[in-house]
Design a protein around this motif. Sequence first.
Motif, PDB file in Angstrom:
ATOM      1  N   LYS A  67       0.807  -1.214   0.000  1.00  0.00           N
ATOM      2  CA  LYS A  67       0.000   0.000   0.000  1.00  0.00           C
ATOM      3  C   LYS A  67       0.843   1.268   0.000  1.00  0.00           C
ATOM      4  N   ASP A  68       2.128   1.144   0.290  1.00  0.00           N
ATOM      5  CA  ASP A  68       2.992   2.311   0.430  1.00  0.00           C
ATOM      6  C   ASP A  68       4.217   2.136  -0.473  1.00  0.00           C
ATOM      7  N   SER A  69       4.184   2.773  -1.645  1.00  0.00           N
ATOM      8  CA  SER A  69       5.282   2.600  -2.606  1.00  0.00           C
ATOM      9  C   SER A  69       6.592   3.162  -2.079  1.00  0.00           C
ATOM     10  N   SER A  70       6.526   4.179  -1.249  1.00  0.00           N
ATOM     11  CA  SER A  70       7.734   4.740  -0.648  1.00  0.00           C
ATOM     12  C   SER A  70       8.383   3.714   0.281  1.00  0.00           C
ATOM     13  N   ALA A  71       7.567   3.015   1.063  1.00  0.00           N
ATOM     14  CA  ALA A  71       8.078   1.966   1.948  1.00  0.00           C
ATOM     15  C   ALA A  71       8.672   0.822   1.131  1.00  0.00           C
ATOM     16  N   ALA A  72       8.051   0.494   0.011  1.00  0.00           N
ATOM     17  CA  ALA A  72       8.565  -0.576  -0.852  1.00  0.00           C
ATOM     18  C   ALA A  72       9.935  -0.196  -1.413  1.00  0.00           C
ATOM     19  N   ARG A  73      10.087   1.045  -1.840  1.00  0.00           N
ATOM     20  CA  ARG A  73      11.378   1.506  -2.364  1.00  0.00           C
ATOM     21  C   ARG A  73      12.443   1.508  -1.275  1.00  0.00           C
ATOM     22  N   ASP A  74      12.068   1.940  -0.076  1.00  0.00           N
ATOM     23  CA  ASP A  74      13.008   1.964   1.037  1.00  0.00           C
ATOM     24  C   ASP A  74      13.453   0.548   1.394  1.00  0.00           C
ATOM     25  N   MET A  75      12.510  -0.397   1.387  1.00  0.00           N
ATOM     26  CA  MET A  75      12.842  -1.786   1.671  1.00  0.00           C
ATOM     27  C   MET A  75      13.824  -2.320   0.629  1.00  0.00           C
ATOM     28  N   GLN A  76      13.554  -2.051  -0.640  1.00  0.00           N
ATOM     29  CA  GLN A  76      14.440  -2.512  -1.713  1.00  0.00           C
ATOM     30  C   GLN A  76      15.839  -1.920  -1.551  1.00  0.00           C
ATOM     31  N   ARG A  77      15.910  -0.664  -1.189  1.00  0.00           N
ATOM     32  CA  ARG A  77      17.201   0.006  -0.985  1.00  0.00           C
ATOM     33  C   ARG A  77      17.979  -0.648   0.157  1.00  0.00           C
ATOM     34  N   LYS A  78      17.301  -0.904   1.263  1.00  0.00           N
ATOM     35  CA  LYS A  78      17.956  -1.536   2.415  1.00  0.00           C
ATOM     36  C   LYS A  78      18.432  -2.940   2.072  1.00  0.00           C
ATOM     37  N   LEU A  79      17.600  -3.687   1.354  1.00  0.00           N
ATOM     38  CA  LEU A  79      18.005  -5.037   0.955  1.00  0.00           C
ATOM     39  C   LEU A  79      19.237  -4.986   0.067  1.00  0.00           C
TER      40      LEU A  79
ATOM     41  N   LYS B 268      21.513  -2.640  -0.208  1.00  0.00           N
ATOM     42  CA  LYS B 268      22.661  -2.151   0.560  1.00  0.00           C
ATOM     43  C   LYS B 268      23.291  -3.270   1.392  1.00  0.00           C
ATOM     44  N   ASN B 269      22.467  -4.200   1.844  1.00  0.00           N
ATOM     45  CA  ASN B 269      22.942  -5.288   2.695  1.00  0.00           C
ATOM     46  C   ASN B 269      23.197  -6.586   1.931  1.00  0.00           C
ATOM     47  N   GLY B 270      23.102  -6.518   0.604  1.00  0.00           N
ATOM     48  CA  GLY B 270      23.373  -7.695  -0.216  1.00  0.00           C
ATOM     49  C   GLY B 270      22.334  -8.792  -0.070  1.00  0.00           C
ATOM     50  N   LEU B 271      21.104  -8.414   0.267  1.00  0.00           N
ATOM     51  CA  LEU B 271      20.026  -9.380   0.465  1.00  0.00           C
ATOM     52  C   LEU B 271      19.064  -9.329  -0.712  1.00  0.00           C
ATOM     53  N   ARG B 272      18.394 -10.438  -0.947  1.00  0.00           N
ATOM     54  CA  ARG B 272      17.420 -10.522  -2.035  1.00  0.00           C
ATOM     55  C   ARG B 272      16.015 -10.245  -1.533  1.00  0.00           C
ATOM     56  N   ALA B 273      15.232  -9.638  -2.387  1.00  0.00           N
ATOM     57  CA  ALA B 273      13.817  -9.442  -2.093  1.00  0.00           C
ATOM     58  C   ALA B 273      13.084 -10.747  -2.405  1.00  0.00           C
ATOM     59  N   GLY B 274      11.843 -10.811  -2.060  1.00  0.00           N
ATOM     60  CA  GLY B 274      11.045 -11.978  -2.391  1.00  0.00           C
ATOM     61  C   GLY B 274      10.425 -12.640  -1.186  1.00  0.00           C
ATOM     62  N   SER B 275      10.848 -12.229  -0.009  1.00  0.00           N
ATOM     63  CA  SER B 275      10.279 -12.789   1.204  1.00  0.00           C
ATOM     64  C   SER B 275      10.022 -11.649   2.180  1.00  0.00           C
TER      65      SER B 275
ATOM     66  N   HIS C 207      17.971  -1.156  13.909  1.00  0.00           N
ATOM     67  CA  HIS C 207      19.091  -0.210  13.936  1.00  0.00           C
ATOM     68  C   HIS C 207      20.143  -0.528  12.882  1.00  0.00           C
ATOM     69  N   GLY C 208      19.683  -0.799  11.651  1.00  0.00           N
ATOM     70  CA  GLY C 208      20.605  -1.042  10.544  1.00  0.00           C
ATOM     71  C   GLY C 208      20.911  -2.505  10.267  1.00  0.00           C
ATOM     72  N   LYS C 209      20.598  -3.404  11.184  1.00  0.00           N
ATOM     73  CA  LYS C 209      20.746  -4.842  10.951  1.00  0.00           C
ATOM     74  C   LYS C 209      19.466  -5.299  10.248  1.00  0.00           C
ATOM     75  N   VAL C 210      19.581  -5.633   8.965  1.00  0.00           N
ATOM     76  CA  VAL C 210      18.413  -5.980   8.154  1.00  0.00           C
ATOM     77  C   VAL C 210      18.293  -7.496   8.059  1.00  0.00           C
ATOM     78  N   MET C 211      17.090  -7.988   8.334  1.00  0.00           N
ATOM     79  CA  MET C 211      16.804  -9.426   8.316  1.00  0.00           C
ATOM     80  C   MET C 211      15.615  -9.687   7.407  1.00  0.00           C
ATOM     81  N   VAL C 212      15.629 -10.809   6.729  1.00  0.00           N
ATOM     82  CA  VAL C 212      14.515 -11.209   5.873  1.00  0.00           C
ATOM     83  C   VAL C 212      13.866 -12.432   6.519  1.00  0.00           C
ATOM     84  N   GLY C 213      12.551 -12.340   6.731  1.00  0.00           N
ATOM     85  CA  GLY C 213      11.829 -13.428   7.378  1.00  0.00           C
ATOM     86  C   GLY C 213      11.820 -13.239   8.888  1.00  0.00           C
TER      87      GLY C 213
END
Length: 74
Positions: A26-38, A40-47, A54-60
């Motif tokens: 529902k929030d395209s800005s949040a989606a873009r921010d999530m993609q940027r964080k992923l 930056k941290n070498g993580l893949r989207a999809g989950s 505090h900067g430690k990004v986790m998927v799942g």
Amino acid sequence: WCGACHQAAAYLRGKGVPYVELDIEKDSSAARDMQRKLAKNGLRAGSIPVIDVHGKVMVGFNAQEIDSALGKAT
């Protein structure tokens, strides 16, 4: 609809940890921010959820990983 998202939110509430929940559907800005964080941290989207402690990004949802990140953040 995301079971893991609901689990993560309940876990954080149960620990008394304040959090901000963003709906990337529902929030395209949040989606873009999530993609940027992923990226930056070498993580893949999809989950989801994508959790940033505090900067430690986790998927799942992984309680031990969240606890570890929270312990390092305090």
